[in-house]
Design a protein around this motif. Structure first.
Motif, PDB file in Angstrom:
ATOM      1  N   GLN A 199       0.827  -1.208   0.000  1.00 13.91           N
ATOM      2  CA  GLN A 199       0.000   0.000   0.000  1.00 13.91           C
ATOM      3  C   GLN A 199       0.861   1.257   0.000  1.00 13.91           C
ATOM      4  N   ARG A 200       1.974   1.201   0.702  1.00 15.05           N
ATOM      5  CA  ARG A 200       2.867   2.362   0.810  1.00 15.05           C
ATOM      6  C   ARG A 200       3.910   2.420  -0.302  1.00 15.05           C
ATOM      7  N   GLY A 201       3.946   1.390  -1.145  1.00 15.20           N
ATOM      8  CA  GLY A 201       4.918   1.366  -2.224  1.00 15.20           C
ATOM      9  C   GLY A 201       6.301   0.914  -1.811  1.00 15.20           C
ATOM     10  N   VAL A 202       6.416   0.362  -0.606  1.00 17.17           N
ATOM     11  CA  VAL A 202       7.700  -0.183  -0.156  1.00 17.17           C
ATOM     12  C   VAL A 202       8.094  -1.362  -1.036  1.00 17.17           C
ATOM     13  N   ILE A 203       7.102  -2.145  -1.441  1.00 23.40           N
ATOM     14  CA  ILE A 203       7.320  -3.239  -2.386  1.00 23.40           C
ATOM     15  C   ILE A 203       6.408  -3.031  -3.587  1.00 23.40           C
ATOM     16  N   GLN A 204       6.844  -3.566  -4.730  1.00 20.63           N
ATOM     17  CA  GLN A 204       6.054  -3.444  -5.965  1.00 20.63           C
ATOM     18  C   GLN A 204       5.359  -4.746  -6.330  1.00 20.63           C
ATOM     19  N   GLY A 205       5.599  -5.774  -5.535  1.00 26.96           N
ATOM     20  CA  GLY A 205       4.972  -7.060  -5.784  1.00 26.96           C
ATOM     21  C   GLY A 205       5.372  -8.067  -4.728  1.00 26.96           C
ATOM     22  N   VAL A 206       4.802  -9.260  -4.856  1.00 29.18           N
ATOM     23  CA  VAL A 206       5.083 -10.336  -3.909  1.00 29.18           C
ATOM     24  C   VAL A 206       5.233 -11.656  -4.653  1.00 29.18           C
ATOM     25  N   ALA A 207       5.954 -12.566  -4.050  1.00 30.02           N
ATOM     26  CA  ALA A 207       5.946 -13.963  -4.481  1.00 30.02           C
ATOM     27  C   ALA A 207       5.070 -14.700  -3.478  1.00 30.02           C
ATOM     28  N   PHE A 208       3.903 -15.154  -3.933  1.00 27.73           N
ATOM     29  CA  PHE A 208       2.888 -15.727  -3.052  1.00 27.73           C
ATOM     30  C   PHE A 208       2.081 -16.789  -3.805  1.00 27.73           C
ATOM     31  N   PRO A 209       1.505 -17.729  -3.089  1.00 29.02           N
ATOM     32  CA  PRO A 209       0.468 -18.570  -3.704  1.00 29.02           C
ATOM     33  C   PRO A 209      -0.844 -17.789  -3.753  1.00 29.02           C
ATOM     34  N   TRP A 210      -1.802 -18.289  -4.510  1.00 28.79           N
ATOM     35  CA  TRP A 210      -3.083 -17.583  -4.622  1.00 28.79           C
ATOM     36  C   TRP A 210      -3.789 -17.466  -3.270  1.00 28.79           C
ATOM     37  N   GLN A 211      -3.677 -18.484  -2.466  1.00 26.82           N
ATOM     38  CA  GLN A 211      -4.346 -18.461  -1.152  1.00 26.82           C
ATOM     39  C   GLN A 211      -3.934 -17.240  -0.337  1.00 26.82           C
ATOM     40  N   ALA A 212      -2.623 -16.949  -0.336  1.00 24.50           N
ATOM     41  CA  ALA A 212      -2.129 -15.819   0.447  1.00 24.50           C
ATOM     42  C   ALA A 212      -2.597 -14.481  -0.124  1.00 24.50           C
ATOM     43  N   MET A 213      -2.817 -14.433  -1.440  1.00 22.84           N
ATOM     44  CA  MET A 213      -3.297 -13.193  -2.045  1.00 22.84           C
ATOM     45  C   MET A 213      -4.658 -12.801  -1.487  1.00 22.84           C
ATOM     46  N   LYS A 214      -5.472 -13.809  -1.194  1.00 25.13           N
ATOM     47  CA  LYS A 214      -6.777 -13.523  -0.609  1.00 25.13           C
ATOM     48  C   LYS A 214      -6.675 -13.322   0.901  1.00 25.13           C
ATOM     49  N   ASP A 215      -5.931 -14.193   1.565  1.00 25.15           N
ATOM     50  CA  ASP A 215      -5.826 -14.110   3.024  1.00 25.15           C
ATOM     51  C   ASP A 215      -5.277 -12.769   3.494  1.00 25.15           C
ATOM     52  N   PHE A 216      -4.289 -12.255   2.777  1.00 27.49           N
ATOM     53  CA  PHE A 216      -3.656 -11.003   3.183  1.00 27.49           C
ATOM     54  C   PHE A 216      -4.156  -9.812   2.360  1.00 27.49           C
ATOM     55  N   ARG A 217      -5.276 -10.002   1.649  1.00 28.73           N
ATOM     56  CA  ARG A 217      -6.022  -8.958   0.937  1.00 28.73           C
ATOM     57  C   ARG A 217      -5.204  -8.278  -0.156  1.00 28.73           C
ATOM     58  N   LEU A 218      -4.212  -8.969  -0.680  1.00 28.74           N
ATOM     59  CA  LEU A 218      -3.339  -8.345  -1.666  1.00 28.74           C
ATOM     60  C   LEU A 218      -3.961  -8.263  -3.054  1.00 28.74           C
ATOM     61  N   ASN A 219      -5.018  -9.022  -3.296  1.00 28.20           N
ATOM     62  CA  ASN A 219      -5.736  -8.854  -4.562  1.00 28.20           C
ATOM     63  C   ASN A 219      -6.349  -7.460  -4.671  1.00 28.20           C
ATOM     64  N   GLU A 220      -6.466  -6.776  -3.536  1.00 26.12           N
ATOM     65  CA  GLU A 220      -6.981  -5.404  -3.563  1.00 26.12           C
ATOM     66  C   GLU A 220      -5.956  -4.434  -4.149  1.00 26.12           C
ATOM     67  N   LEU A 221      -4.665  -4.812  -4.076  1.00 23.44           N
ATOM     68  CA  LEU A 221      -3.594  -3.876  -4.438  1.00 23.44           C
ATOM     69  C   LEU A 221      -2.785  -4.308  -5.657  1.00 23.44           C
ATOM     70  N   LEU A 222      -2.701  -5.607  -5.895  1.00 29.72           N
ATOM     71  CA  LEU A 222      -1.843  -6.133  -6.959  1.00 29.72           C
ATOM     72  C   LEU A 222      -2.718  -6.791  -8.020  1.00 29.72           C
ATOM     73  N   SER A 223      -2.693  -6.239  -9.216  1.00 36.47           N
ATOM     74  CA  SER A 223      -3.641  -6.685 -10.244  1.00 36.47           C
ATOM     75  C   SER A 223      -2.996  -7.408 -11.427  1.00 36.47           C
ATOM     76  N   HIS A 224      -1.681  -7.611 -11.380  1.00 38.75           N
ATOM     77  CA  HIS A 224      -0.975  -8.325 -12.448  1.00 38.75           C
ATOM     78  C   HIS A 224      -0.359  -9.596 -11.853  1.00 38.75           C
ATOM     79  N   HIS A 225      -0.648 -10.721 -12.492  1.00 41.97           N
ATOM     80  CA  HIS A 225      -0.254 -12.003 -11.919  1.00 41.97           C
ATOM     81  C   HIS A 225       0.460 -12.870 -12.960  1.00 41.97           C
TER      82      HIS A 225
END
Length: 343
Positions: A199-225
């Motif tokens: 959210q703050r732009g400290v990181i530009q992306g993550v290495a995650f499984p799909w489950q974590a994208m939902k659990d940690f609400r990152l689908n709200e911020l990261l739209s390219h997979h």
């Protein structure tokens, strides 16, 4: 004679009372994990704990401390060794260098899905290929999450060169090596901190499984997979040795029945289902998803991932032969686990 008979009856009565007390005694076990309280993985852990409580007629009560409230993610294994926690569910990779043989399973080319690869890591443990790394606790079962992909905010990653200069959250040193080999800037942090960092732009992306994208609400911020199955992350559910040993045999048996390959597969299967939910959420939000199959065989990605695999094994020094054997055994067990599915 009558007095002797009376004394015997008193002793028998007291013995029965003690047996009843011993049978009905309850034990509370503190379980620490880092997932949010109401997250999908947190709910699966709760289901496991509920099953133990039910099967023990509530003689075993599992008191769950989510969200790093009892121990930080990087210290939860050590907290279980020391007895701060009785049980932990944690990622080995959060403790860099402590479980190098176990982390061989995180290398590219091994993960197919979480259920299969959870079976693989449990077999590696059961066959004593990695068990020596856990001599200071009482492991219950090991598992892994589903394929780890790359998720970014403003830029689609199609080739390794697209990652150059990007700040990508990495889970472990294995993933860090992979990202560094592609000239990305890997950033280490526990999973619960990723939302705020993105959210703050400290990181530009993550290495995650799909489950974590939902659990940690990152689908709200990261739209390219980029679905690439670059890695997996290993986890362990383990227990303080003294906490296990002090239990009566019947309750140890309950815990033993909630251990091993069956429960490893149960957790893996649950994570596969949660991956599907996370992916569906991204699709419904209109995100961009690019899929790259068989990463080690891909003409662009493969040379890099194979080099990282070789480097990891080579850098194990005196354990490099063991590490190579574990990688090969993991490939063998993957086929075995697929043919012997029990769920």
């Amino acid at each position: 004679m009558n007095m002797n008979m009376k004394n015997k009856k008193i002793i028998l009565f007291l013995g029965c009372m003690w047996s009843t007390f011993a049978f009905s005694q309850t034990y509370t076990l503190r379980l620490a994990h880092f997932w949010p309280a109401n997250s999908s993985v947190g709910n699966v852990i709760q289901d496991w704990a509920n099953s133990i409580e039910s099967d023990s007629n509530k003689q075993l009560n599992i008191e769950i401390y989510p969200s790093q409230t009892l121990a930080k993610a990087a210290q939860s294994y050590t907290a279980t060794v020391s007895g701060i926690a009785d049980i932990t569910v944690t990622a080995q990779g959060y403790m860099a260098g402590r479980f190098p043989l176990t982390q061989v399973v995180e290398l590219p080319g091994l993960i197919t899905n979480a259920e299969n690869s959870s079976c693989v890591i449990q077999k590696l443990y059961d066959n004593k290929l990695i068990s020596a790394e856990y001599s200071d606790t009482h492991p219950l079962f090991l598992f892994v999450h589903g394929p780890g992909h790359i998720h970014t905010s403003d830029k689609q990653v199609s080739t390794p060169s697209d990652l150059e200069g990007m700040r990508i959250r990495r889970a472990t040193t294995v993933v860090a090596d992979l990202l560094s080999s592609m000239n990305a800037n890997p950033v280490g942090m526990p999973a619960p901190e990723t939302y705020q960092s993105a959210q703050r732009g400290v990181i530009q992306g993550v290495a995650f499984p799909w489950q974590a994208m939902k659990d940690f609400r990152l689908n709200e911020l990261l739209s390219h997979h980029t679905e690439i199955g670059l890695y997996t992350l290993s986890f362990i559910t383990t227990m303080n040795k003294s906490a296990y040993n002090k239990l009566p045999d019947d309750l140890k048996k309950i815990l033993d029945q909630h251990s091993g390959e069956y429960w490893s597969r149960v957790m893996g299967k649950a994570l596969d289902d949660l991956d599907a939910d996370g992916r569906k959420e991204a699709i419904e939000a209109g995100h961009t998803i690019e899929t790259i199959n068989n990463v080690n065989s891909d003409p662009v990605w493969g040379p890099i991932t194979k080099k990282v695999i070789a480097s990891y094994i080579e850098n194990m020094d005196s354990q490099s032969e063991k590490a190579e054997n574990i990688y090969n055994k993991a490939l063998e067990y993957s086929t075995l686990c697929e043919s012997n599915k029990v769920l």
